[in-house]
Each structure stands twice: as C-alpha cells, then as structure tokens.
Motif scaffolding. Sequence first.
Motif, PDB file in Angstrom:
ATOM      1  N   TYR A  72       0.868  -1.184   0.000  1.00  0.00           N
ATOM      2  CA  TYR A  72       0.000   0.000   0.000  1.00  0.00           C
ATOM      3  C   TYR A  72       0.903   1.230   0.000  1.00  0.00           C
ATOM      4  CZ  TYR A  72      -3.806  -3.171   1.157  1.00  0.00           C
ATOM      5  OH  TYR A  72      -4.724  -4.189   1.117  1.00  0.00           O
ATOM      6  N   THR A  73       0.763   2.041  -1.044  1.00  0.00           N
ATOM      7  CA  THR A  73       1.637   3.200  -1.211  1.00  0.00           C
ATOM      8  C   THR A  73       0.850   4.495  -1.059  1.00  0.00           C
ATOM      9  OG1 THR A  73       1.277   3.206  -3.611  1.00  0.00           O
ATOM     10  CG2 THR A  73       3.140   1.912  -2.765  1.00  0.00           C
ATOM     11  N   PHE A  74       1.529   5.541  -0.620  1.00  0.00           N
ATOM     12  CA  PHE A  74       0.915   6.850  -0.438  1.00  0.00           C
ATOM     13  C   PHE A  74       0.404   7.375  -1.775  1.00  0.00           C
ATOM     14  CE2 PHE A  74       1.420  11.533  -0.329  1.00  0.00           C
ATOM     15  CZ  PHE A  74       0.479  11.818   0.640  1.00  0.00           C
ATOM     16  N   SER A  75      -0.882   7.776  -1.797  1.00  0.00           N
ATOM     17  CA  SER A  75      -1.498   8.204  -3.054  1.00  0.00           C
ATOM     18  C   SER A  75      -2.103   9.604  -2.980  1.00  0.00           C
ATOM     19  CB  SER A  75      -2.598   7.211  -3.466  1.00  0.00           C
ATOM     20  OG  SER A  75      -2.073   5.906  -3.592  1.00  0.00           O
ATOM     21  N   GLY A  76      -2.067  10.251  -1.820  1.00  0.00           N
ATOM     22  CA  GLY A  76      -2.602  11.612  -1.707  1.00  0.00           C
ATOM     23  C   GLY A  76      -2.846  11.944  -0.250  1.00  0.00           C
ATOM     24  N   GLY A  77      -2.742  13.249   0.051  1.00  0.00           N
ATOM     25  CA  GLY A  77      -2.922  13.644   1.440  1.00  0.00           C
ATOM     26  C   GLY A  77      -3.551  15.012   1.581  1.00  0.00           C
ATOM     27  N   TYR A  78      -3.924  15.320   2.824  1.00  0.00           N
ATOM     28  CA  TYR A  78      -4.486  16.615   3.172  1.00  0.00           C
ATOM     29  C   TYR A  78      -3.723  17.136   4.386  1.00  0.00           C
ATOM     30  CZ  TYR A  78      -7.729  20.092   5.017  1.00  0.00           C
ATOM     31  OH  TYR A  78      -8.279  21.259   5.498  1.00  0.00           O
ATOM     32  N   ALA A  79      -3.199  18.361   4.272  1.00  0.00           N
ATOM     33  CA  ALA A  79      -2.448  19.005   5.357  1.00  0.00           C
ATOM     34  C   ALA A  79      -1.261  18.155   5.788  1.00  0.00           C
ATOM     35  CB  ALA A  79      -3.373  19.288   6.547  1.00  0.00           C
ATOM     36  N   TYR A  80      -0.645  17.495   4.821  1.00  0.00           N
ATOM     37  CA  TYR A  80       0.545  16.700   5.146  1.00  0.00           C
ATOM     38  C   TYR A  80       1.780  17.465   4.679  1.00  0.00           C
ATOM     39  CZ  TYR A  80       3.959  12.920   5.229  1.00  0.00           C
ATOM     40  OH  TYR A  80       5.078  12.161   5.476  1.00  0.00           O
ATOM     41  N   PHE A  81       2.641  17.823   5.611  1.00  0.00           N
ATOM     42  CA  PHE A  81       3.836  18.583   5.273  1.00  0.00           C
ATOM     43  C   PHE A  81       5.070  17.813   5.753  1.00  0.00           C
ATOM     44  CE2 PHE A  81       0.360  21.536   6.144  1.00  0.00           C
ATOM     45  CZ  PHE A  81       0.272  22.191   4.924  1.00  0.00           C
ATOM     46  N   SER A  82       5.815  17.281   4.805  1.00  0.00           N
ATOM     47  CA  SER A  82       7.039  16.559   5.154  1.00  0.00           C
ATOM     48  C   SER A  82       7.895  16.424   3.899  1.00  0.00           C
ATOM     49  CB  SER A  82       6.711  15.178   5.724  1.00  0.00           C
ATOM     50  OG  SER A  82       7.892  14.452   5.985  1.00  0.00           O
ATOM     51  N   GLU A  83       9.186  16.436   4.096  1.00  0.00           N
ATOM     52  CA  GLU A  83      10.088  16.246   2.958  1.00  0.00           C
ATOM     53  C   GLU A  83      10.088  14.796   2.487  1.00  0.00           C
ATOM     54  OE1 GLU A  83      13.897  17.611   4.165  1.00  0.00           O
ATOM     55  OE2 GLU A  83      13.294  19.722   4.321  1.00  0.00           O
ATOM     56  N   GLU A  84       9.686  13.899   3.370  1.00  0.00           N
ATOM     57  CA  GLU A  84       9.639  12.484   3.013  1.00  0.00           C
ATOM     58  C   GLU A  84       8.197  12.020   2.899  1.00  0.00           C
ATOM     59  OE1 GLU A  84      11.819  10.268   5.875  1.00  0.00           O
ATOM     60  OE2 GLU A  84      13.728  11.264   5.465  1.00  0.00           O
ATOM     61  N   LEU A  85       7.941  11.161   1.938  1.00  0.00           N
ATOM     62  CA  LEU A  85       6.605  10.589   1.791  1.00  0.00           C
ATOM     63  C   LEU A  85       6.383   9.528   2.868  1.00  0.00           C
ATOM     64  CD1 LEU A  85       6.381  10.099  -2.094  1.00  0.00           C
ATOM     65  CD2 LEU A  85       5.361  11.920  -0.722  1.00  0.00           C
ATOM     66  N   PRO A  86       5.123   9.357   3.286  1.00  0.00           N
ATOM     67  CA  PRO A  86       4.835   8.294   4.251  1.00  0.00           C
ATOM     68  C   PRO A  86       5.283   6.949   3.675  1.00  0.00           C
ATOM     69  CG  PRO A  86       2.940   9.732   3.994  1.00  0.00           C
ATOM     70  CD  PRO A  86       3.906  10.116   2.918  1.00  0.00           C
ATOM     71  N   ARG A  87       5.856   6.133   4.507  1.00  0.00           N
ATOM     72  CA  ARG A  87       6.408   4.882   3.982  1.00  0.00           C
ATOM     73  C   ARG A  87       5.300   3.890   3.648  1.00  0.00           C
ATOM     74  NH1 ARG A  87       7.506   0.277   6.922  1.00  0.00           N
ATOM     75  NH2 ARG A  87       6.867   0.235   9.119  1.00  0.00           N
ATOM     76  N   GLU A  88       5.558   3.107   2.634  1.00  0.00           N
ATOM     77  CA  GLU A  88       4.599   2.107   2.199  1.00  0.00           C
ATOM     78  C   GLU A  88       4.605   0.928   3.174  1.00  0.00           C
ATOM     79  OE1 GLU A  88       7.702   0.221  -1.077  1.00  0.00           O
ATOM     80  OE2 GLU A  88       6.100   1.571  -1.733  1.00  0.00           O
ATOM     81  N   PHE A  89       3.575   0.112   3.097  1.00  0.00           N
ATOM     82  CA  PHE A  89       3.471  -1.028   4.021  1.00  0.00           C
ATOM     83  C   PHE A  89       2.724  -2.173   3.334  1.00  0.00           C
ATOM     84  CE2 PHE A  89      -0.017   1.938   4.738  1.00  0.00           C
ATOM     85  CZ  PHE A  89      -1.143   1.129   4.633  1.00  0.00           C
ATOM     86  N   THR A  90       2.902  -3.338   3.843  1.00  0.00           N
ATOM     87  CA  THR A  90       2.206  -4.516   3.330  1.00  0.00           C
ATOM     88  C   THR A  90       1.021  -4.843   4.241  1.00  0.00           C
ATOM     89  OG1 THR A  90       3.632  -6.001   4.605  1.00  0.00           O
ATOM     90  CG2 THR A  90       4.318  -5.477   2.352  1.00  0.00           C
ATOM     91  N   GLU A  91       0.206  -5.744   3.804  1.00  0.00           N
ATOM     92  CA  GLU A  91      -0.954  -6.155   4.590  1.00  0.00           C
ATOM     93  C   GLU A  91      -0.487  -6.793   5.892  1.00  0.00           C
ATOM     94  OE1 GLU A  91      -3.966  -9.645   3.850  1.00  0.00           O
ATOM     95  OE2 GLU A  91      -4.598  -7.919   2.643  1.00  0.00           O
ATOM     96  N   GLY A  92      -1.011  -6.290   7.007  1.00  0.00           N
ATOM     97  CA  GLY A  92      -0.646  -6.805   8.313  1.00  0.00           C
ATOM     98  C   GLY A  92       0.512  -6.066   8.952  1.00  0.00           C
ATOM     99  N   GLU A  93       1.177  -5.201   8.192  1.00  0.00           N
ATOM    100  CA  GLU A  93       2.310  -4.432   8.704  1.00  0.00           C
ATOM    101  C   GLU A  93       1.830  -3.046   9.138  1.00  0.00           C
ATOM    102  OE1 GLU A  93       6.778  -3.032   7.225  1.00  0.00           O
ATOM    103  OE2 GLU A  93       5.232  -3.600   5.783  1.00  0.00           O
ATOM    104  N   THR A  94       2.253  -2.587  10.312  1.00  0.00           N
ATOM    105  CA  THR A  94       1.816  -1.339  10.934  1.00  0.00           C
ATOM    106  C   THR A  94       0.313  -1.396  11.246  1.00  0.00           C
ATOM    107  OG1 THR A  94       1.196  -0.099   8.942  1.00  0.00           O
ATOM    108  CG2 THR A  94       3.536  -0.100   9.560  1.00  0.00           C
ATOM    109  N   ILE A  95      -0.180  -0.354  11.892  1.00  0.00           N
ATOM    110  CA  ILE A  95      -1.611  -0.323  12.256  1.00  0.00           C
ATOM    111  C   ILE A  95      -2.477  -0.279  10.998  1.00  0.00           C
ATOM    112  CG2 ILE A  95      -3.407   0.978  13.445  1.00  0.00           C
ATOM    113  CD1 ILE A  95      -1.304   1.990  15.364  1.00  0.00           C
ATOM    114  N   SER A  96      -2.066   0.525  10.032  1.00  0.00           N
ATOM    115  CA  SER A  96      -2.853   0.624   8.790  1.00  0.00           C
ATOM    116  C   SER A  96      -2.842  -0.696   8.039  1.00  0.00           C
ATOM    117  CB  SER A  96      -2.291   1.747   7.912  1.00  0.00           C
ATOM    118  OG  SER A  96      -2.409   2.990   8.560  1.00  0.00           O
TER     119      SER A  96
END
Length: 257
Positions: A158-182
Amino acid sequence: MKKLSFKSRFSHGILLLILIAGAVTSALAMHNIVLQLGGTLTFIPILLMVIAIGAGILLYQKAASSYRYYHKKEEELEHLKKSVEQAKQAEEEEIAKKNKQTQEQVIVDFEAEAKSLIPSETFENTEQFIEKLLANIANKFEIVQGLTFLLDPEKEKYTFSGGYAYFSEELPREFTEGETISGQVAKNKILLNLNNVPEDYITILSGLGKGTPNNLVIAPILTNQDECIGVIELASFKTFTQNDEEVFKQLGKSLGE
C-alpha cells in the motif's frame, strides 16, 4: 352458588324485606307483651310498626343511593383505566414507529452522506481526486490531516497516493498487509477508531504552530468482493463518534465500488 353482593339489586330487596319483617316482628312482640301484662290494645304498636317500616324504607333508599353512587364511580374509574391503557399503548406504538423510521432514515443518511463526500468532477490524476476527497471530509468532520494509501498490485504494497495538510520532505512509507496499524486494518478489513494517540505520532503544522491530534480513524477501502484496495487515515483533535464511523465505513465501500 352465586354469592350475594351488596352491589346486587336482588340483595337490596332482601335487605328491605328483612327490615320490614324485623319491624313487623318487633311490633307484634310489643303487642303480645302488652296483652300478657293485662294491658289494652292501643294504636301505639301500630304506630311503632309504621315507623319501623318507614325507617326500613329510608334505609333501603339510602343504601340504594349509595350503591348507585359507588357503582357509577367504579364505572368511571374503569373507563378511566381503559382510557389510560389505550393512550399508553398508542404512545408506545407511536414511539416504536418513530424509532423504526429514525433507524431506517439513519441508514439511508449514512450512505447518502458518504457519497456526498466523493468528488463528482473530473480530475487529471488520482492524487488530485484524493486531495479533493480529503478536503471534503475535512470540511465536514473537522479533520486536521488525512492520508490515503492504495494497493500497488505489482509490489503488493500500500503506497501513499494523496494527502491533506501533510507537510514533510519524506513521503509516508509504504506497508504490506498486516504491517503497521494501517496494514492491520487492511488485513482485518475493519475500521479502527483510536483515541489518546501518543504524542508526536502525528504532527500538524499551521500558522499557529505545531499540534498533536490524539484521535485517529483508519478506514479500509473495500471492493464489492470484500477485497481491501486502500486505506484512509484521518486525524482530528475532536473525538470521532459512532455515526462518524458509519459514514467512513460507507465511504470505504462507495470508493471501492
């Protein structure tokens, strides 16, 4: 055998006969006593008998009047009880009807409200569509940050595809199913509503400075085949209600369609 009741008209007649018989018997007894004592028959026994009979009739009338009064009051009381029971039953039926209508309306409203958040205009790419979607959610539910992750079938991530009020030089890291809370939400396919999110887990930047919202909803985007193809993260300083959860569940289903 039917028991005689004071409420019965027949019992009133019995009472009158007893009173008259008692009066006559008393008068005859006095008459016999007078004769035994050697006295002469006078009009006094007859007068006493008449008085006794009159008193009996008066007592009967009083008893009959009391019967009619109390009987009328009992009928009014019974009528009042029936009216109260009927009114209570009608009120309960009306409340049950309104509750049913309200529940049906709430279900319809959840779906309609979710679909009203989805942009209807045409966009050049998915990122613009997602940004507009999250902006609509922010205006409606006072979220202060939103992220969307979509499944990349090739990477199976699952890769970052869009955001609202997100300010960072780095994109949120991608994750697989079952990895992290998301990733766990994507695996379980069940919305997660978190309160008291740890400080610095989410940082919001604004003209007033930095803030840390402590309420987070993570909702899966599900297809008609119940496959999770994306995840939406929504952060807010305000607690998300159960109704909010229902809207986000419907939104995930509508987007999956």
